[in-house]
Design a protein around this motif. Structure first.
Motif, mmCIF file in Angstrom:
data_model
loop_
_atom_site.group_PDB
_atom_site.id
_atom_site.type_symbol
_atom_site.label_atom_id
_atom_site.label_comp_id
_atom_site.label_asym_id
_atom_site.label_seq_id
_atom_site.Cartn_x
_atom_site.Cartn_y
_atom_site.Cartn_z
ATOM 1 N N LEU A 98 0.847 -1.186 0.000
ATOM 2 C CA LEU A 98 0.000 0.000 0.000
ATOM 3 C C LEU A 98 0.882 1.235 0.000
ATOM 4 O O LEU A 98 1.877 1.307 0.722
ATOM 5 C CB LEU A 98 -0.921 0.004 1.218
ATOM 6 C CG LEU A 98 -1.949 -1.134 1.279
ATOM 7 C CD1 LEU A 98 -2.739 -1.059 2.569
ATOM 8 C CD2 LEU A 98 -2.875 -1.109 0.076
ATOM 9 N N ILE A 99 0.500 2.232 -0.816
ATOM 10 C CA ILE A 99 1.252 3.474 -0.950
ATOM 11 C C ILE A 99 0.366 4.616 -0.459
ATOM 12 O O ILE A 99 -0.748 4.800 -0.949
ATOM 13 C CB ILE A 99 1.682 3.714 -2.410
ATOM 14 C CG1 ILE A 99 2.523 2.533 -2.912
ATOM 15 C CG2 ILE A 99 2.463 5.019 -2.536
ATOM 16 C CD1 ILE A 99 2.864 2.609 -4.396
ATOM 17 N N ASN A 100 0.856 5.378 0.489
ATOM 18 C CA ASN A 100 0.114 6.487 1.090
ATOM 19 C C ASN A 100 0.432 7.766 0.303
ATOM 20 O O ASN A 100 1.226 8.589 0.735
ATOM 21 C CB ASN A 100 0.503 6.626 2.563
ATOM 22 C CG ASN A 100 -0.334 7.656 3.300
ATOM 23 O OD1 ASN A 100 -1.368 8.109 2.812
ATOM 24 N ND2 ASN A 100 0.124 8.045 4.482
ATOM 25 N N HIS A 101 -0.198 7.895 -0.864
ATOM 26 C CA HIS A 101 0.159 8.967 -1.786
ATOM 27 C C HIS A 101 -0.707 10.209 -1.565
ATOM 28 O O HIS A 101 -1.691 10.187 -0.851
ATOM 29 C CB HIS A 101 0.045 8.498 -3.239
ATOM 30 C CG HIS A 101 -1.315 7.952 -3.602
ATOM 31 N ND1 HIS A 101 -1.680 7.625 -4.876
ATOM 32 C CD2 HIS A 101 -2.417 7.664 -2.841
ATOM 33 C CE1 HIS A 101 -2.910 7.172 -4.898
ATOM 34 N NE2 HIS A 101 -3.389 7.185 -3.677
ATOM 35 N N SER A 102 -0.311 11.304 -2.217
ATOM 36 C CA SER A 102 -1.051 12.562 -2.108
ATOM 37 C C SER A 102 -0.652 13.481 -3.245
ATOM 38 O O SER A 102 0.457 13.381 -3.781
ATOM 39 C CB SER A 102 -0.758 13.242 -0.763
ATOM 40 O OG SER A 102 -1.366 14.525 -0.689
ATOM 41 N N SER A 103 -1.553 14.381 -3.600
ATOM 42 C CA SER A 103 -1.216 15.432 -4.564
ATOM 43 C C SER A 103 -0.495 16.595 -3.896
ATOM 44 O O SER A 103 -0.017 17.507 -4.566
ATOM 45 C CB SER A 103 -2.486 15.936 -5.267
ATOM 46 O OG SER A 103 -3.443 16.387 -4.300
ATOM 47 N N ASP A 104 -0.415 16.571 -2.570
ATOM 48 C CA ASP A 104 0.243 17.625 -1.798
ATOM 49 C C ASP A 104 1.665 17.187 -1.447
ATOM 50 O O ASP A 104 1.854 16.243 -0.684
ATOM 51 C CB ASP A 104 -0.555 17.893 -0.518
ATOM 52 C CG ASP A 104 0.058 18.987 0.344
ATOM 53 O OD1 ASP A 104 1.047 19.607 -0.101
ATOM 54 O OD2 ASP A 104 -0.460 19.206 1.460
ATOM 55 N N PRO A 105 2.707 17.858 -1.972
ATOM 56 C CA PRO A 105 4.088 17.471 -1.644
ATOM 57 C C PRO A 105 4.409 17.596 -0.163
ATOM 58 O O PRO A 105 5.353 16.962 0.319
ATOM 59 C CB PRO A 105 4.937 18.444 -2.473
ATOM 60 C CG PRO A 105 4.028 18.962 -3.539
ATOM 61 C CD PRO A 105 2.660 18.972 -2.936
ATOM 62 N N ASP A 106 3.624 18.395 0.576
ATOM 63 C CA ASP A 106 3.852 18.587 2.006
ATOM 64 C C ASP A 106 2.918 17.730 2.863
ATOM 65 O O ASP A 106 2.723 18.003 4.049
ATOM 66 C CB ASP A 106 3.667 20.064 2.370
ATOM 67 C CG ASP A 106 4.698 20.953 1.692
ATOM 68 O OD1 ASP A 106 5.865 20.539 1.594
ATOM 69 O OD2 ASP A 106 4.333 22.055 1.237
ATOM 70 N N TYR A 107 2.362 16.705 2.274
ATOM 71 C CA TYR A 107 1.458 15.784 2.957
ATOM 72 C C TYR A 107 2.141 15.177 4.183
ATOM 73 O O TYR A 107 3.292 14.725 4.110
ATOM 74 C CB TYR A 107 1.069 14.692 1.968
ATOM 75 C CG TYR A 107 0.133 13.620 2.451
ATOM 76 C CD1 TYR A 107 -1.130 13.930 2.948
ATOM 77 C CD2 TYR A 107 0.500 12.279 2.364
ATOM 78 C CE1 TYR A 107 -1.998 12.925 3.352
ATOM 79 C CE2 TYR A 107 -0.363 11.271 2.761
ATOM 80 C CZ TYR A 107 -1.608 11.604 3.256
ATOM 81 O OH TYR A 107 -2.476 10.610 3.656
ATOM 82 N N VAL A 108 1.452 15.163 5.326
ATOM 83 C CA VAL A 108 2.095 14.733 6.577
ATOM 84 C C VAL A 108 1.311 13.657 7.339
ATOM 85 O O VAL A 108 1.690 13.308 8.448
ATOM 86 C CB VAL A 108 2.326 15.945 7.522
ATOM 87 C CG1 VAL A 108 3.299 16.928 6.909
ATOM 88 C CG2 VAL A 108 1.001 16.622 7.869
ATOM 89 N N HIS A 109 0.263 13.112 6.763
ATOM 90 C CA HIS A 109 -0.601 12.195 7.506
ATOM 91 C C HIS A 109 -0.217 10.731 7.251
ATOM 92 O O HIS A 109 -0.197 10.281 6.105
ATOM 93 C CB HIS A 109 -2.061 12.424 7.138
ATOM 94 C CG HIS A 109 -2.552 13.802 7.469
ATOM 95 N ND1 HIS A 109 -2.747 14.226 8.766
ATOM 96 C CD2 HIS A 109 -2.849 14.864 6.675
ATOM 97 C CE1 HIS A 109 -3.155 15.487 8.763
ATOM 98 N NE2 HIS A 109 -3.229 15.889 7.513
#
Length: 307
Positions: free
Chosen positions: A199-210
């Motif tokens: 599983l990959i915890n991806h995001s469109s936000d480069p500053d994603y912290v969750h």
């Protein structure tokens, strides 16, 4: 956590995260369709038609970001690519911009194993964020074709395909997510094969912290279940867990009456995750034999009724 030194992608640039594996030749490829156009009449008609169905203010709210993104990406049909290397914990390590411009009809391929070596990184498991300069100007802001990931060792070849997207993902100010549910109806735990889930915890936000913490349930054909804690996945990171990691060595006896076959259901509240399903050899090498994106391919589903 090591963050990106500069903005790694812009909102209109399609991207996705893919894994590399230590000891395997890892290749990333994309063939750009000859018909690809950054913008065409069909897109413009759908854009205007969608705006006309709403009141003026709602239409402008939709058209504004869409047109701004179009201007930022340009109307060129040519594509550029850049790659960012992350650890499996989501820490930024290095970047490489591909020094070429690709036109419709061209093919793009990178030997990621060689790239990692050229960047002076040790041979181990990594994540690659692949970013393209712009994609199709449609509702999904997607790549004009599917990327292919190929993993090769001396005895085996494993391949999966997926697209890149510029839509908001796990970015609360733009789009929140109810959660993730992933189902793999072809889990194996036998003397020869063991299934894994990445599983990959991806995001469109480069500053994603969750961070994400999914849980899994293994179900066999008579309805009996085992529960497992998937463990924490750092932001922009990935975690691979075999069914033995998740449910313990008892998984072999649990599934043995059903030919070593079962189904996993994995859930996580509040985030969306990318999922990869792996088949590995059940030996000391744990050789990667196959990999699928999101769910097993149709050919893998044909034997489910035999569970």
């Amino acid at each position: 956590m090591s963050r990106f030194p500069v903005t790694p992608w812009k909102p209109h640039e399609p991207r996705f995260i893919l894994p590399t594996f230590e000891g395997l030749e890892c290749r990333l490829g994309l063939s750009i369709p000859i018909w690809y156009k950054a913008i065409d009449a069909t897109y413009l008609r759908s854009l205007v038609a969608g705006a006309l169905k709403k009141n003026l203010w709602e239409g402008l709210k939709d058209l504004g970001p869409e047109l701004a993104s179009l201007l930022k990406s340009g109307v060129s049909n040519n594509l550029r690519f850049k790659l960012h290397v992350l650890s499996r914990d989501g820490n930024y390590l290095a970047s490489r911009e591909i020094d070429a411009l690709y036109k419709p009809g061209a093919s793009f391929e990178v030997d990621l194993s060689r790239l990692i070596s050229e960047l002076g990184l040790a041979s181990r498991d990594y994540l690659i964020v692949a970013v393209m300069s712009h994609g199709r100007m449609d509702a999904h802001r997607s790549s004009p074709g599917s990327f292919s990931m190929t993993y090769v060792d001396q005895d085996n070849v494993a391949i999966y395909r997926t697209g890149a997207f510029a839509r908001p993902l796990n970015e609360g100010r733009l789009k929140s997510h109810v959660g993730f549910t992933g189902i793999n109806p072809k889990i194996l735990a036998t003397d020869d094969f063991v299934s894994s889930l990445m599983l990959i915890n991806h995001s469109s936000d480069p500053d994603y912290v969750h961070a994400a913490r999914p849980s899994s349930v293994l179900i066999r054909d008579d309805g009996e279940q085992l529960e497992g804690d998937f463990g924490e996945i750092p932001p922009l990171g990935a975690r691979e867990m075999s069914v033995v990691d998740l449910f313990g060595s008892e998984v072999f006896d649990f599934l043995k009456p059903f030919g070593g076959k079962g189904t996993t259901v994995t859930t996580c509240t509040g985030v969306t995750l990318a999922s990869l399903h792996l088949q590995r050899s059940n030996d000391n090498r744990q050789t990667l034999l196959g990999i699928e994106h999101s769910r097993p391919a149709h050919m893998n589903l044909m034997g489910i009724v035999q569970h």
